[in-house]
Design an enzyme around this catalytic site. Structure first.
Site, PDB file in Angstrom:
ATOM      1  N   LEU A   1       0.758  -1.228  -0.037  1.00  0.00           N
ATOM      2  CA  LEU A   1       0.095   0.234   0.035  1.00  0.00           C
ATOM      3  C   LEU A   1       1.030   1.425   0.008  1.00  0.00           C
ATOM      4  CD1 LEU A   1      -2.502  -1.253   2.489  1.00  0.00           C
ATOM      5  CD2 LEU A   1      -3.178  -0.610   0.877  1.00  0.00           C
TER       6      LEU A   1
ATOM      7  N   ARG B   1       3.067 -13.323   2.259  1.00  0.00           N
ATOM      8  CA  ARG B   1       2.933 -12.900   0.972  1.00  0.00           C
ATOM      9  C   ARG B   1       4.529 -13.419   0.097  1.00  0.00           C
ATOM     10  NH1 ARG B   1       3.369  -6.461   1.171  1.00  0.00           N
ATOM     11  NH2 ARG B   1       4.974  -5.853   2.137  1.00  0.00           N
TER      12      ARG B   1
ATOM     13  N   LYS C   1      -5.418  -0.283  10.119  1.00  0.00           N
ATOM     14  CA  LYS C   1      -4.069  -1.103   9.285  1.00  0.00           C
ATOM     15  C   LYS C   1      -3.422  -2.140  10.284  1.00  0.00           C
ATOM     16  CE  LYS C   1      -0.686  -0.313   5.716  1.00  0.00           C
ATOM     17  NZ  LYS C   1       0.588  -1.313   6.518  1.00  0.00           N
TER      18      LYS C   1
HETATM   19  S1  IVH Z   1      -4.856  -3.812   1.801  1.00  0.00           S
HETATM   20  C1  IVH Z   1      -4.018  -4.466  -2.635  1.00  0.00           C
HETATM   21  N1  IVH Z   1      -6.028  -3.616   3.768  1.00  0.00           N
HETATM   22  O1  IVH Z   1      -0.526  -3.756   4.957  1.00  0.00           O
HETATM   23  C2  IVH Z   1      -4.457  -4.325  -1.101  1.00  0.00           C
HETATM   24  N2  IVH Z   1      -4.224  -3.727   4.181  1.00  0.00           N
HETATM   25  O2  IVH Z   1       1.497  -2.136   3.928  1.00  0.00           O
HETATM   26  C3  IVH Z   1      -3.400  -4.386  -0.111  1.00  0.00           C
HETATM   27  N3  IVH Z   1      -2.284  -4.093   5.658  1.00  0.00           N
HETATM   28  O3  IVH Z   1       0.491  -5.721   2.241  1.00  0.00           O
HETATM   29  C4  IVH Z   1      -3.210  -4.654   0.547  1.00  0.00           C
HETATM   30  N4  IVH Z   1      -3.802  -3.672   7.040  1.00  0.00           N
HETATM   31  O4  IVH Z   1      -0.840  -6.679   4.526  1.00  0.00           O
HETATM   32  C5  IVH Z   1      -4.990  -3.507   3.119  1.00  0.00           C
HETATM   33  N5  IVH Z   1      -7.115  -3.080   5.669  1.00  0.00           N
HETATM   34  C6  IVH Z   1      -6.063  -3.508   5.560  1.00  0.00           C
HETATM   35  C7  IVH Z   1      -5.061  -4.487   5.898  1.00  0.00           C
HETATM   36  C8  IVH Z   1      -3.655  -4.217   5.015  1.00  0.00           C
HETATM   37  C9  IVH Z   1      -2.655  -4.549   6.941  1.00  0.00           C
HETATM   38  C10 IVH Z   1      -1.509  -4.447   5.422  1.00  0.00           C
HETATM   39  C11 IVH Z   1      -1.028  -5.919   4.095  1.00  0.00           C
HETATM   40  C12 IVH Z   1      -0.333  -4.808   2.544  1.00  0.00           C
HETATM   41  C13 IVH Z   1       0.245  -4.032   3.882  1.00  0.00           C
HETATM   42  C14 IVH Z   1       0.881  -2.904   3.097  1.00  0.00           C
END
Ligand code: IVH
Length: 589
Positions: A82, A135, A114
């Site tokens: 993200l 991942r 998050k």
């Molecule tokens: S959406 C394509 N939603 O943050 C969209 N990610 O820094 C990608 N993460 O790899 C992820 N909480 O593991 C999403 N509510 C949330 C999240 C989240 C934690 C993590 C995820 C991603 C990482 C990126």
């Protein structure tokens, strides 16, 4: 090579190195904030100079490689990262760009926590969990199916109707904060390596062959979306709908999720997330804002690294960078010497911090700490300050000095003994003023004899003025002695004397705890009191019998046994029970 080119190259090298330490070694050298800042700096430079962008730049790659011996598996769709923002203006900008693109001022966003854990990918075939993976580099991860199957909250089978042929679920595994503290305490007692934060502990556990941690409910899981879906009966129009369906399938989704098309409301939701953060039993590091309509998500698409339809609005970090200028050696009640890091004052979550315990000499070695180092300090569980790492790239060799471990007690000059697992102990016993003070402080504590009115400062003064030497001397205090201490007037003196009198009627567990026997905390004291019923029985207990008391291990049994074989300890107890003091010890409540 021009300056900017070499600067970018250095930044890339640094980021690759940090990512390797973070993803592969689970042992970060820098804080997330520092990592994010460097990544952002690189991204901006590459935006300015697209001619210098390379496909292997950290901004274009996602994770890094992984340990060779772990089985690798392909994700059905890439696991992206993200982009992050850190302030309101950047959020407004994100919203504006999307609205301009679609030429509308009505875009619905879904806001979620998050989670600061480990991203995993779950694959369900005809409703059964067939694969779980980390991942990894975003395309290929490590197979962790066996471990994930042990996490109670992750269903092995999906619930109810609409079971898809194939479903890829995205989510985060987290270690619960209270379990993290428990795990580190156990590791500390066993002389094992400590984890620097719950995320690293989760990363270690999920790949570990020690299934104990996973099966003992140390880990939680929350899903935040779907990677791919093959179904003849179901499809989603919105992210919200997708989350609702995940819940119906029995997949854990956190309750904190809101829909809004108004940036002011989204800011309120962000502040709500900030507010609940300290009360959660797991770490979050921001709020994720996602365009809700899947059609719009598709139109916005993604870069190789991150989607354009989502953004992580990060919290102010709980970690801070500061400079270590000294390490002091504190002598505890039992003579154990704890190194204390002294650094330039920093503020984390509203508290000013200038010291942190380094636990034992092993910790100094593990961190590779030197005086003058730049360090990263964190508050574990948002409370206890801890030095998590040294910012090695900031180390200037001419400015740092080795930390010299003392050979003699800084207070009584007695020889310091160092055990196999690097625990240092002053051998001065009761002649050591620090041990004297600490054992008296422990004796009067609320959980011990509960003598109110006598705090740490008064005890320091009483000992420094040679007015008391042992805990039993407390019972000899009178107005005349107490009023010799500054700040003690007749009212406080009366309160203390009354409290001392009151403490003479106590329970066996409290008295045992107050004695300050090594490793005998509240629970062990209660178990001993319940098992033996009287002080005399405990004094006469042999090693075998002590060993059989609930929660008393071999080491603790030896400490208890030796304590009651020590003549001065027995003399002290007899003195307390003698008619002039007349301590009454009752059965535990
Ligand atoms: S959406 C394509 N939603 O943050 C969209 N990610 O820094 C990608 N993460 O790899 C992820 N909480 O593991 C999403 N509510 C949330 C999240 C989240 C934690 C993590 C995820 C991603 C990482 C990126």
């Amino acid at each position: 090579m021009d300056d900017i080119k070499s600067y970018i190259n250095n930044l890339r090298k640094k980021l690759h190195h940090w990512a390797f330490l973070y993803y592969v070694k689970n042992n970060p050298e820098v804080s997330d904030m520092e990592f994010d800042e460097a990544m952002e700096e690189l991204r901006l430079l590459e935006e300015k100079r697209p001619d210098l962008l390379t496909i292997d730049s950290p901004t274009q790659t996602i994770g890094t490689s992984f340990k060779k011996y772990v089985k690798k598996v392909h994700h059905l769709t890439p696991m992206l990262s993200l982009n992050s923002i850190f302030n309101e203006l950047e959020l407004i900008d994100f919203d504006k760009k999307i609205k301009n693109l679609f030429n509308t001022d009505k875009i619905l966003y879904c806001c979620e926590l998050k989670f600061d854990g480990i991203a995993i990918n779950l694959i369900y075939k005809n409703g059964s969990l067939i694969q779980a993976a980390t991942r990894g580099n975003g395309l290929i991860g490590e197979d962790i199916t066996d471990n994930v199957r042990m996490i109670k909250s992750i269903p092995k089978y999906l619930n109810t109707d609409n079971i898809p042929d194939m479903l890829e679920i995205r989510g985060e595994v987290l270690m619960l904060n209270n379990k993290f503290t428990e795990l580190n305490q156990i590791n500390f007692q066993e002389g094992k390596r400590l984890f620097s934060n719950p995320r690293n502990a989760a990363a270690g556990s999920i790949r570990s062959i020690n299934s104990d941690i996973i099966s003992k409910k140390y880990l939680a899981f929350f899903s935040y979306g779907v990677g791919s879906l093959e179904s003849r009966t179901i499809s989603f129009n919105s992210h919200w709908q997708c989350l609702q369906q995940l819940i119906l399938w029995g997949i854990p989704v956190h309750n904190f999720r809101y829909l809004s098309n108004n940036i002011k409301d989204i800011l309120d939701i962000y502040y709500k997330a900030c507010k609940i953060r300290p009360n959660l039993n797991f770490n979050i590091d921001g709020m994720v804002i996602k365009v809700d309509q899947l059609k719009l998500q598709k139109k916005l698409g993604s870069t190789i690294r991150a989607p354009r339809w989502a953004i992580a609005y990060k919290f102010q970090s709980k970690e801070k960078i500061t400079d270590l200028y000294d390490v002091k050696f504190q002598v505890g009640r039992t003579g154990i010497i704890t190194p204390i890091a002294c650094f330039k004052t920093i503020e984390i979550s509203g508290a000013k911090i200038k010291n942190a315990s380094l636990y034992n000499f092993n910790e100094i070695e593990r961190l590779g700490l030197m005086l003058g180092d730049t360090i990263i300090v964190q508050r574990i569980g948002d409370v206890i300050p801890r030095v998590i790492s040294v910012v090695l790239y900031k180390r200037r060799l001419n400015k740092v000095k080795k930390i010299i471990l003392p050979t003699h007690c800084p207070l009584c000059n007695s020889f310091i003994e160092i055990s196999k697992n690097k625990i240092a102990k002053c051998t001065g016993g009761i002649i050591c003023i620090a041990q004297k003070k600490e054992s008296i402080k422990h004796f009067v504590s609320y959980q011990g004899m509960n003598i109110q009115g006598i705090g740490s400062k008064i005890i320091d003064k009483l000992v420094d003025n040679n007015l008391i030497h042992f805990p039993s001397d407390l019972f000899k205090l009178n107005h005349k002695i107490l009023c010799q201490i500054d700040n003690i007037g007749p009212i406080l003196s009366r309160k203390i004397i009354l409290s001392i009198e009151k403490s003479k009627s106590t329970t066996l567990d409290k008295f045992l705890y107050a004695l300050g026997i090594r490793e005998v905390g509240l629970t062990t004291a209660m178990n001993l009191a319940k098992t033996y019923g009287t002080l005399e029985n405990i004094i006469n207990a042999d090693l075998d019998s002590l060993n059989n008391v609930k929660d008393v291990g071999e080491k603790t049994a030896v400490y208890i046994y030796k304590f009651f074989k020590n003549e001065s300890n027995i003399r002290f107890i007899e003195e307390c029970l003698h008619s002039s003091i007349g301590l009454q010890i009752h059965a535990p409540l």
